[in-house]
Design a protein around this motif. Sequence first.
Motif, PDB file in Angstrom:
ATOM      1  N   ARG A  25      -9.133   1.140  -7.911  1.00 41.53           N
ATOM      2  CA  ARG A  25     -10.643   1.935  -7.512  1.00 41.53           C
ATOM      3  C   ARG A  25     -11.497   1.268  -6.822  1.00 41.53           C
ATOM      4  NH1 ARG A  25      -9.895   3.008 -13.163  1.00 41.53           N
ATOM      5  NH2 ARG A  25     -11.990   2.000 -13.552  1.00 41.53           N
ATOM      6  N   ASP A  26     -11.431  -0.211  -7.018  1.00 44.77           N
ATOM      7  CA  ASP A  26     -12.715  -0.995  -6.515  1.00 44.77           C
ATOM      8  C   ASP A  26     -11.858  -2.423  -5.678  1.00 44.77           C
ATOM      9  OD1 ASP A  26     -14.741  -2.779  -6.270  1.00 44.77           O
ATOM     10  OD2 ASP A  26     -15.552  -2.220  -8.244  1.00 44.77           O
ATOM     11  N   THR A  83     -10.277   8.018  -5.928  1.00 39.34           N
ATOM     12  CA  THR A  83     -10.607   7.004  -4.989  1.00 39.34           C
ATOM     13  C   THR A  83      -9.988   7.148  -3.583  1.00 39.34           C
ATOM     14  OG1 THR A  83     -10.730   5.378  -6.901  1.00 39.34           O
ATOM     15  CG2 THR A  83     -10.692   4.589  -4.630  1.00 39.34           C
TER      16      THR A  83
END
Length: 101
Positions: A25-26, A83
């Motif tokens: 997600r990041d 995402t």
Amino acid sequence: MKKVKLKQIAGLVEEILRNDELARRDDCYLILEVIRRMYPFEVGKTFAQVMMGAQEKGISFEGITRTRRNVQRKYPELKDLKTEEIRKKEEEEYREFSRED
């Protein structure tokens, strides 16, 4: 970048994505994890210090995110669906912005 290093990064990115949902997600977190594992002596330095030596060490944030996209294209189960939707929307917004001039 040499092919051996690219394969090393690809294997590492895949491993991280398989074992860490936050990395899916990041991108900033994924980049941090890649650097932490490849260059553990960089951990604890300031961002400016890391960035000043990034090129000579072969650290490329863009290369890491490009590798993430390739790994997720090959293994769609490593994508975070929410995402992915956000990234698609942001990409389209950027394309619209770039067409305005």
